[in-house]
Design a protein around this motif. Structure first.
Motif, PDB file in Angstrom:
ATOM      1  N   THR A  79      27.411 -14.188  22.644  1.00 32.32           N
ATOM      2  CA  THR A  79      27.981 -15.334  23.349  1.00 32.32           C
ATOM      3  C   THR A  79      27.510 -15.375  24.796  1.00 32.32           C
ATOM      4  OG1 THR A  79      29.938 -15.338  21.917  1.00 32.32           O
ATOM      5  CG2 THR A  79      30.150 -16.432  24.046  1.00 32.32           C
ATOM      6  N   CYS A  80      27.380 -14.204  25.418  1.00 33.75           N
ATOM      7  CA  CYS A  80      26.940 -14.118  26.818  1.00 33.75           C
ATOM      8  C   CYS A  80      25.417 -14.139  26.893  1.00 33.75           C
ATOM      9  CB  CYS A  80      27.499 -12.857  27.466  1.00 33.75           C
ATOM     10  SG  CYS A  80      29.276 -12.843  27.658  1.00 33.75           S
ATOM     11  N   GLN A  81      24.834 -15.249  26.506  1.00 33.27           N
ATOM     12  CA  GLN A  81      23.386 -15.420  26.634  1.00 33.27           C
ATOM     13  C   GLN A  81      23.082 -16.910  26.711  1.00 33.27           C
ATOM     14  OE1 GLN A  81      20.920 -14.560  23.161  1.00 33.27           O
ATOM     15  NE2 GLN A  81      22.705 -14.687  21.802  1.00 33.27           N
ATOM     16  N   PRO A  88      17.328  -8.139  25.525  1.00 35.31           N
ATOM     17  CA  PRO A  88      16.359  -7.124  25.071  1.00 35.31           C
ATOM     18  C   PRO A  88      16.995  -6.154  24.087  1.00 35.31           C
ATOM     19  CG  PRO A  88      17.098  -6.639  27.310  1.00 35.31           C
ATOM     20  CD  PRO A  88      17.661  -7.989  26.962  1.00 35.31           C
ATOM     21  N   GLU A  89      16.170  -5.544  23.264  1.00 34.01           N
ATOM     22  CA  GLU A  89      16.650  -4.545  22.315  1.00 34.01           C
ATOM     23  C   GLU A  89      17.349  -3.412  23.063  1.00 34.01           C
ATOM     24  OE1 GLU A  89      16.644  -4.368  18.990  1.00 34.01           O
ATOM     25  OE2 GLU A  89      15.797  -6.393  18.842  1.00 34.01           O
ATOM     26  N   GLY A  90      18.401  -2.898  22.456  1.00 34.87           N
ATOM     27  CA  GLY A  90      19.107  -1.769  23.046  1.00 34.87           C
ATOM     28  C   GLY A  90      20.240  -2.143  23.971  1.00 34.87           C
ATOM     29  N   THR A  91      20.448  -3.441  24.208  1.00 29.34           N
ATOM     30  CA  THR A  91      21.545  -3.871  25.072  1.00 29.34           C
ATOM     31  C   THR A  91      22.879  -3.566  24.406  1.00 29.34           C
ATOM     32  OG1 THR A  91      20.208  -5.649  25.993  1.00 29.34           O
ATOM     33  CG2 THR A  91      22.589  -5.831  26.263  1.00 29.34           C
ATOM     34  N   SER A  92      23.850  -3.137  25.184  1.00 31.82           N
ATOM     35  CA  SER A  92      25.193  -2.894  24.655  1.00 31.82           C
ATOM     36  C   SER A  92      25.740  -4.162  24.024  1.00 31.82           C
ATOM     37  CB  SER A  92      26.131  -2.440  25.778  1.00 31.82           C
ATOM     38  OG  SER A  92      25.605  -1.338  26.478  1.00 31.82           O
ATOM     39  N   THR A  93      26.523  -4.015  22.965  1.00 33.80           N
ATOM     40  CA  THR A  93      27.121  -5.191  22.328  1.00 33.80           C
ATOM     41  C   THR A  93      27.983  -5.944  23.326  1.00 33.80           C
ATOM     42  OG1 THR A  93      27.121  -4.051  20.193  1.00 33.80           O
ATOM     43  CG2 THR A  93      28.500  -6.005  20.387  1.00 33.80           C
ATOM     44  N   PHE A  94      28.737  -5.207  24.135  1.00 28.80           N
ATOM     45  CA  PHE A  94      29.512  -5.811  25.220  1.00 28.80           C
ATOM     46  C   PHE A  94      28.895  -5.317  26.532  1.00 28.80           C
ATOM     47  CE2 PHE A  94      32.298  -5.949  21.591  1.00 28.80           C
ATOM     48  CZ  PHE A  94      32.863  -7.203  21.682  1.00 28.80           C
ATOM     49  N   PRO A  95      28.058  -6.137  27.152  1.00 30.73           N
ATOM     50  CA  PRO A  95      27.262  -5.656  28.284  1.00 30.73           C
ATOM     51  C   PRO A  95      28.107  -5.227  29.478  1.00 30.73           C
ATOM     52  CG  PRO A  95      26.360  -7.703  27.391  1.00 30.73           C
ATOM     53  CD  PRO A  95      27.698  -7.510  26.753  1.00 30.73           C
ATOM     54  N   HIS A 101      23.774  -8.441  35.179  1.00 34.76           N
ATOM     55  CA  HIS A 101      22.979  -8.790  36.363  1.00 34.76           C
ATOM     56  C   HIS A 101      21.489  -8.644  36.075  1.00 34.76           C
ATOM     57  CE1 HIS A 101      21.189  -8.267  40.425  1.00 34.76           C
ATOM     58  NE2 HIS A 101      22.042  -9.226  40.712  1.00 34.76           N
ATOM     59  N   ASP A 102      21.113  -7.586  35.351  1.00 34.27           N
ATOM     60  CA  ASP A 102      19.700  -7.408  35.001  1.00 34.27           C
ATOM     61  C   ASP A 102      19.200  -8.570  34.130  1.00 34.27           C
ATOM     62  OD1 ASP A 102      19.663  -5.059  36.397  1.00 34.27           O
ATOM     63  OD2 ASP A 102      19.793  -3.761  34.638  1.00 34.27           O
TER      64      ASP A 102
END
Length: 728
Positions: A79-81, A88-95, A101-102
């Motif tokens: 949802t947060c996109q 990117p691959e490897g991002t936490s499910t809940f950033p 910020h990245d």
């Protein structure tokens, strides 16, 4: 090329700039801070932020940053996109805040080339002070924008914070992207003399807003009251409990509290899982909640009692008995709209008395520091010995600080309205202010809404689409109805409905883009690039398969069984036929310490800790022989298993069982999940079966069976646990 001013370089401002460039316009972004990112800028502070004449904000901190150290989004990365920029691959499910910020920095680097002034311009450390609608403008510029020359241009004035110089410039259009969460709101009784930052007596608690909260370490061994019933209120209460001696949560109303992960039933996607028509699917809560079950038929502008009751019933079915049986309790007036807060720890902390929850309103603070509460009882309540009050009492926008009175009047602006301060068509536009748009003026990090608002603004300003007068009138009527509605729902617009409305306007009535393979509402399904849409579908399919493969079951089950239980155990010796009986109580505790762990930070509330199983009972060896018994185990999730360890002499010993739960559901009088495990204890083989009946996110029954075989043992043990009713 027409220049368009964008006020703010946070998520809304960046996506607005990206789509203006695509539409052939030139964005100029005004940002008061040194860097982009807005509210999602990580704080460099490690102590409490209390700006005052003698305590300026850290120079490295973004003035719009509202996030505390360690905070994660309450909506998943799906949802947060933005619609066309996957994580990117490897991002936490809940950033984390840092990951958010990245993501925004990478988005800006990809689409906004500030080194090319012909494409885009950033004016950093420039605070906009005034925007006026001009009554005349360059005719050629207006014609290029497809608008009447008397209404097209805006004058923007700003202050260069670095040089302290003022500037003025005319623009062909303006996008307001300064966000909803700007000016902190405090309880109405407070005034400049109430805050105890300047109180030398030390009796009055220090009062801060949640936007100043940075880390729980500042509150070590302090008594803290957290005011508010929103996401930030509950999450800060949970976070500060890691260090505070006492935490009181003062809630104006009781919300439904759901964790970040919940389960729903979904058709099996894995071909190897044959033999069951449905399975438990554990998904991020936003993917489970924001699903389309029928074609879009327009926004719901007013909530009837029947709609409210239906929504309460649905959320209760998700939560189960867990909240009802806790000291927090459930919402009682189901004729009012549902209020939902996301928190993984809050209800468990209340259950285990690490947080004391009180329904009421903070209405005053006595000279001796006692907090006066209105709890809707005949007598008022007071809280004493509070060192800090953290007010998670919301925000309001700062539009009156830079929009002219004429513009505000056309928007029917209400500075004190924290729900919906403006009358806008599609939460974005007003026909009397052509070429002025709002992007991101919405309560929540719903980046898909920002993206579609930005696309709408860009297409209108470039003249590629237009909106008929009747459509504008209808949209304004919807906005007015929502603003006047009583009672008000949690959000002015339901997120999926607003997404569908915006895409219909963009597609000039065609709603085909509103359809998704799984019915899940996520931003990438709302754009034209079929390659990105298909990639999104594949990402969702992988997420659903992960939710069905059983790897998330141990954590769900362990969370569901927390609390107090009564148990009844029958032991049958198969050779002799002898029966034995044990009964008593069991407590599954998440936040516990042993006397030897008092100085061990790992045993602090909110820090990863195994769950302690404590059993106290009476063993009936025979009709005339009874004696008290107790035992302890530690339960811990390791990878995709729930591991159970013996506890001997108050310390963890060797592992007893490693349980892997089958994700499919047995329907024998309820929704049962099952795990099996074998354990060889010296010469005895323990074959264990755990069955848990789920009622929403809480368990309503547990059945544990052991079949024990060995040289001197041959018996079956069956233990049935039932939850202990809460004491009202």
């Amino acid at each position: 090329m027409i220049d368009v001013a964008i006020i703010g370089a946070g998520s809304a401002g960046l996506v607005a700039a990206r789509h203006l460039i695509s539409a052939g316009l030139r964005p100029v972004l005004f940002e008061a801070a040194k860097t982009i990112g807005g509210a999602w800028t990580p704080s460099s502070a490690t102590v409490l932020q209390t700006p005052s004449p003698g305590n300026k904000q850290n120079d490295d901190d973004h003035p719009a940053s509202k996030m505390w150290n360690g905070m994660r989004t309450n909506l998943s990365k799906y949802t947060c996109q933005f619609t066309d920029f996957p994580w990117p691959e490897g991002t936490s499910t809940f950033p984390t805040v840092e990951e958010m910020h990245d993501y925004l920095q990478s988005y800006s680097d990809t689409f906004l080339h500030d080194d090319d002034p012909s494409s885009c311009e950033f004016l950093m450390q420039c605070r906009v002070t005034n925007i006026e609608q001009l009554q005349s403008c360059d005719t050629a510029a207006a014609a290029a924008l497809g608008l009447d020359s008397e209404e097209a241009n805006y004058k923007v004035e700003w202050l260069d914070i670095d040089t302290q110089t003022t500037h003025c410039r005319d623009f062909g259009g303006v996008v307001i992207a300064s966000g909803f969460f700007h000016t902190p709101c405090m309880p109405s009784f407070l005034n400049d003399n109430t805050n105890s930052n300047n109180d030398s007596s030390g009796k009055t608690p220090q009062i801060i807003h949640s936007s100043q909260y940075r880390t729980h370490n500042h509150f070590k061994d302090k008594n803290v009251a957290v005011v508010g019933g929103s996401f930030s209120s509950l999450e800060i209460a949970a976070d500060v409990s890691k260090s505070a001696a006492r935490v009181v949560s003062i809630l104006p109303s009781i919300p439904w509290v759901i964790p970040r992960w919940i389960y729903k039933f979904h058709p099996l996607l894995s071909p190897e899982s044959v033999g069951s028509t449905k399975t438990i699917t554990i998904l991020p809560s936003d993917l489970a909640l924001y699903q389309r079950t029928q074609p879009f038929q327009g926004e719901v502008t007013e909530l009837t009692p029947e709609i409210c009751q239906e929504r309460h019933q649905y959320v209760q079915s998700l939560v189960g008995r867990k909240q009802r049986s806790s000291p927090l309790g459930e919402p009682t007036n189901w004729n009012e709209p549902t209020i939902v807060a996301i928190s993984d720890e809050y209800v468990d902390l209340v259950n285990e008395e690490k947080i004391h929850a009180i329904q009421g309103r903070l209405v005053g603070i006595d000279d001796d520091g006692r907090l006066q509460l209105d709890t809707n009882c005949d007598t008022s309540d007071a809280l004493s010995d509070i060192d800090y009050v953290i007010c998670a009492t919301g925000y309001k926008p700062n539009l009156h600080n830079f929009l002219s009175s004429e513009i505000l009047s056309k928007l029917d602006y209400d500075e004190e309205d924290k729900f919906s301060p403006l009358t806008l068509a599609y939460n974005t536009l007003h026909p009397s202010l052509p070429n002025l748009a709002f992007c991101g003026l919405y309560k929540g990090p719903y980046m898909g809404v920002m993206d579609l608002q930005a696309q709408l603004a860009a297409k209108l300003m470039s003249g590629s689409i237009s909106i008929e007068d009747e459509a504008y009138k209808s949209a304004l009527k919807t906005s007015e109805t929502m603003r006047k509605s009583k009672p008000r729902q949690q959000f002015p617009h339901f997120y999926p409905d607003l997404m569908d409305t915006l895409v219909q306007v963009l597609n000039q009535g065609d709603s085909s883009d509103c359809d998704g393979k799984f019915g899940i509402v996520v931003p990438p399904l709302y754009q034209k690039d079929e390659r990105l849409r298909e990639q999104c579908r594949l990402d969702l399919e992988r997420e659903i398969k992960r939710g069905q493969d059983g790897s998330r079951m141990p954590k769900l089950v362990l969370s569901s069984i927390l609390g107090n239980w009564s148990y009844d155990r029958k032991i049958v010796h198969l050779q002799s036929g002898k029966h034995e009986h044990v009964s008593g109580t069991v407590k599954y505790s998440k936040y516990w310490t042993r006397d030897s762990d008092e100085d061990d930070e790992a045993a602090s509330p909110g820090v990863h800790n195994p769950v302690l199983y404590r059993e106290d009972g009476v063993y009936e060896f025979s009709p005339t022989q009874k004696f008290d018994v107790f035992r302890e185990y530690e339960y811990e999730v390791k990878d995709d298993a729930l591991e159970i360890y013996f506890v001997e002499g108050g310390k963890r010993a060797h592992m007893f069982l490693s349980l892997k739960f089958v994700p499919t559901v047995e329907e024998e009088g309820g929704q049962w999940v099952k795990a099996t495990s074998d354990h060889l204890c010296i010469k005895d083989l323990y074959s264990a079966t755990f069955r848990v009946r789920l009622n929403g996110l809480s368990a309503s029954e547990i059945i544990i069976k052991y079949r024990v075989k060995g040289p001197a043992k041959d018996y079956e043990s069956t233990t049935i646990l039932t939850p202990v009713a809460a004491v009202s």
